[in-house]
Structures are given as structure tokens and as C-alpha cells.
Scaffold this motif. Structure first.
Motif, mmCIF file in Angstrom:
data_model
loop_
_atom_site.group_PDB
_atom_site.id
_atom_site.type_symbol
_atom_site.label_atom_id
_atom_site.label_comp_id
_atom_site.label_asym_id
_atom_site.label_seq_id
_atom_site.Cartn_x
_atom_site.Cartn_y
_atom_site.Cartn_z
ATOM 1 N N MET A 169 0.835 -1.203 0.000
ATOM 2 C CA MET A 169 0.000 0.000 0.000
ATOM 3 C C MET A 169 0.871 1.254 0.000
ATOM 4 N N ALA A 170 1.994 1.210 0.702
ATOM 5 C CA ALA A 170 2.911 2.353 0.719
ATOM 6 C C ALA A 170 3.530 2.555 -0.658
ATOM 7 N N THR A 171 3.811 1.452 -1.352
ATOM 8 C CA THR A 171 4.357 1.545 -2.708
ATOM 9 C C THR A 171 3.327 2.135 -3.660
ATOM 10 N N TRP A 172 2.087 1.638 -3.567
ATOM 11 C CA TRP A 172 1.034 2.171 -4.445
ATOM 12 C C TRP A 172 0.797 3.650 -4.160
ATOM 13 N N LYS A 240 11.970 -7.840 -6.473
ATOM 14 C CA LYS A 240 11.674 -7.908 -7.898
ATOM 15 C C LYS A 240 10.823 -6.727 -8.376
ATOM 16 N N ASP A 241 10.496 -5.838 -7.479
ATOM 17 C CA ASP A 241 9.621 -4.713 -7.817
ATOM 18 C C ASP A 241 10.449 -3.521 -8.290
ATOM 19 N N PRO A 242 10.325 -3.116 -9.554
ATOM 20 C CA PRO A 242 11.098 -1.960 -10.043
ATOM 21 C C PRO A 242 10.705 -0.657 -9.360
ATOM 22 N N ASN A 243 9.556 -0.672 -8.653
ATOM 23 C CA ASN A 243 9.098 0.536 -7.971
ATOM 24 C C ASN A 243 9.428 0.555 -6.477
ATOM 25 N N LEU A 244 10.281 -0.354 -6.034
ATOM 26 C CA LEU A 244 10.613 -0.418 -4.610
ATOM 27 C C LEU A 244 11.137 0.920 -4.102
ATOM 28 N N GLY A 245 11.940 1.591 -4.904
ATOM 29 C CA GLY A 245 12.503 2.877 -4.501
ATOM 30 C C GLY A 245 11.498 4.010 -4.460
ATOM 31 N N ARG A 246 10.261 3.742 -4.891
ATOM 32 C CA ARG A 246 9.212 4.759 -4.886
ATOM 33 C C ARG A 246 8.329 4.653 -3.643
ATOM 34 N N LEU A 247 8.746 3.868 -2.677
ATOM 35 C CA LEU A 247 7.973 3.686 -1.449
ATOM 36 C C LEU A 247 7.534 5.045 -0.910
ATOM 37 N N GLU A 271 17.619 -4.963 3.342
ATOM 38 C CA GLU A 271 18.784 -4.818 2.471
ATOM 39 C C GLU A 271 18.369 -4.308 1.087
ATOM 40 N N SER A 272 17.305 -4.886 0.545
ATOM 41 C CA SER A 272 16.828 -4.480 -0.783
ATOM 42 C C SER A 272 16.333 -3.044 -0.778
ATOM 43 N N LEU A 273 15.636 -2.659 0.290
ATOM 44 C CA LEU A 273 15.114 -1.298 0.384
ATOM 45 C C LEU A 273 16.249 -0.286 0.437
ATOM 46 N N ARG A 274 17.283 -0.593 1.185
ATOM 47 C CA ARG A 274 18.415 0.323 1.299
ATOM 48 C C ARG A 274 19.169 0.471 -0.018
ATOM 49 N N LYS A 275 19.098 -0.533 -0.877
ATOM 50 C CA LYS A 275 19.792 -0.488 -2.170
ATOM 51 C C LYS A 275 18.920 0.078 -3.290
ATOM 52 N N SER A 276 17.651 0.317 -2.993
ATOM 53 C CA SER A 276 16.674 0.639 -4.035
ATOM 54 C C SER A 276 16.719 2.084 -4.527
#
Length: 319
Positions: A169-172, A240-247, A271-276
């Protein structure tokens, strides 16, 4: 009646004729005035068409007293297949958070799989986020939200599958335009308690316990039979979400339990969020010697109290 079982995941059985049998406690508790915390709750139907409903919570300081307080939107856990916003454990836990943090809360009773497969749970949850946003001008369905919810201080939280939903929901929300009503609410942070994430390739200790990974992944397969990406669907595998960095929030708190099989995925998420490329702050809290959703099973234990206090502090933190 056909008694042939096509899915048996211990917590839930699905029969060939479509019947679903849940072995977990399906008890529910009505909304009330909780005398221990002073928190008042009430239920509202958001969509008569789908049966989507929410439980609202307001602290005693705000009963009959208009004042703007932070708003927590909570998504219950249960692997998308079990659990309820109206279960005693969920209801009592939110009472304790609302009473101690002095906030308003909305608990989402989304539709469950397999009767309502993914994306029903996400669609329902997003409908509630949009419903919350409809109170921006003080003209929404809930007078409690109109009078007492500060939509510039919104938080999403959940445990297990509910933590997964909170993240999505935060990503959307992060992908929403500021011109949309929903894009005008200010999501300050999300709290992910023992998040249910996965992926096709095992990581860390998952390699040594393949049977446990198969069991946990079976819930996603049951809940989301139409997913073309399976366990690498961005909904269950954020890496796998290309929009992870758009949280769409500024802060994230991830709560882990040392003996939770899903702990590895929680760490991988951080780890993935910090790299996004996301420019927010992520915090991690780990409870020693504890298992998955221990705080609902023994809310009075030392680790559960410490985690609740950390969540309250996270919500209460000033900019």
C-alpha cells in the motif's frame, strides 16, 4: 458433498467441492468501549458490494472531543487466508496501541483467499486507503475520522501478510499523483511486523530448511493461483519490484523475531530497500528467542511489551 481434500496446509483445508475449513480460532469480538484502555471502537461498511468493512478506534482523550491525532491504518495477518480484523488478538492489540499512543486507528477486514484470491486483499486494502483519503475535507463517512484523524500524520502497519500489505500500500501510494485525492494524504511511516515475503530462490537459512519454505510458499500459491510470476511476483518478493525505490513514506520500522522462519526475508527486505534508491530511513528491531507473531499469542511478555513501546515511539516521533 465431496470430502476429497485438494489443499491441506494444516491451518486451512480446501475440499474439491470448494468448501474451506479453517482450523484456527475463527472467533470474533464486537466493537466496544474497552475499560482497560478507555478506547472506543465501532464498525463501518466501506463497500456493500464486496462486504469490505473496517473497525475504527478512538482513544478516550478524543471521545466527543474534536482534536487531530495521528492515524494508524492496520492490516491483520494470516497468510492472506486466515485471521480477521475482528479477532480477539487483533482487536485487543490495536486497543493497546491506540490507548498508549493516543492515536486514531482503522483496522481493515479485507477479503480472504482462497474464496477471494489475490488481488482481492490488496484491492480491498487500497479501497480503504482511498476511503481514508475521502475524509481530507472533513466530509467523509466517519465522523471520527472527520473530527479526529490528522491525514498529514498517517501510518500503515500490519503483521505477517498484513505487513506485506502495508508495504505494498505504501508503494502504491508512492506511485499516486498528487492530483489524486489519495495522493494528498501524508504517509509518515510503515511498521512491518514479521513480514510475509518470499522468492523463488531460497536465501540464508531457507536453504537448510526446504520443507519449511515449501510450507510457507504454499500459502501464496493457494492465495494467488493466477500469478504468472509465482514467488517472484513483486507483491510477495519486493526485491523484484522496479518501484521499490518509490515507497511513499519517510520511515520504515521492521520488527523481526529471532526464531521466525520469515526473519531471513525481513532482513532481505531491509537490504533491498536500502539499495533501491529510496531516500527514507529504515529501522530494525529483533526480539530474541521469539517466534512468528509471538506478540499476539503472549502480548504481556517482556519482548511483546518492548516491541509495542518501540512501535508507539515510532508513531509518536516528531519530524
Amino acid at each position: 458433498m465431496n470430502d476429497e481434500i485438494v489443499h491441506d496446509l494444516y491451518l486451512i483445508k480446501v475440499y474439491k467441492d470448494g468448501r474451506v475449513e479453517r482450523s484456527t480460532d475463527e472467533d470474533t469480538i464486537p466493537p466496544s468501549l474497552d475499560h482497560k484502555t478507555g478506547v472506543q471502537s465501532a464498525d463501518l461498511v466501506v463497500s456493500a458490494e464486496t462486504g469490505l468493512s473496517v473497525r475504527l478506534y478512538i482513544p478516550k482523550t478524543a471521545i466527543n472531543t474534536p482534536q487531530k491525532l495521528p492515524l494508524l491504518v492496520y492490516f491483520h495477518g494470516g497468510a492472506f487466508c486466515i485471521g480477521s480484523a475482528f479477532s480477539p488478538s487483533c482487536h485487543n492489540y490495536i486497543n493497546s496501541i491506540v490507548g498508549s499512543a493516543n492515536i486514531v486507528a482503522v483496522s481493515v477486514n479485507y477479503r480472504r483467499a482462497p474464496e477471494n484470491p489475490i488481488p482481492a486483499a490488496y484491492d480491498d486494502s487500497w479501497d480503504v486507503v482511498k476511503w481514508v483519503a475521502s475524509h481530507l475535507e472533513g466530509k467523509g463517512q466517519s465522523e471520527w475520522l472527520n473530527s479526529n484523524a490528522d491525514l498529514n500524520r498517517v501510518f500503515f502497519a500490519g503483521d505477517s501478510a498484513g505487513a506485506n500489505i502495508s508495504h505494498n500500500m505504501a508503494t502504491w501510494l508512492g506511485l499516486s499523483s498528487s492530483e489524486e485525492v489519495v495522493g494528498r494524504i501524508k504517509l509518515k511511516g510503515i511498521v512491518l511486523v514479521h513480514p510475509y515475503f518470499s522468492g523463488k530462490e531460497p536465501i540464508g537459512s531457507e536453504v537448510d530448511t526446504p520443507e519449511m519454505k515449501v510450507f510457507m510458499d504454499a500459502f501464496w500459491s493457494l492465495a494467488s493461483p493466477a500469478s504468472t510470476d509465482g514467488l517472484d511476483d513483486p507483491l510477495i518478493n519486493p526485491e523484484k519490484d522496479p518501484n521499490l525505490g518509490r515507497l511513499g513514506c519517510e520511515r520504515v520500522l521492521v520488527c523481526l523475531a529471532e526464531n521466525d522462519f520469515l526473519k531471513e526475508r525481513g532482513c532481505y527486505y531491509v537490504e533491498s530497500l536500502r539499495k533501491s534508491g529510496w531516500n527514507g530511513v529504515v529501522e530494525v528491531m529483533e526480539a530474541k528467542d521469539e517466534i512468528h507473531v509471538f506478540h499476539l499469542q503472549k502480548p504481556g511478555c517482556e519482548n511483546a511489551i518492548a516491541m509495542r513501546q518501540r512501535i508507539i515511539s515510532f508513531i509518536s516521533q516528531q519530524d
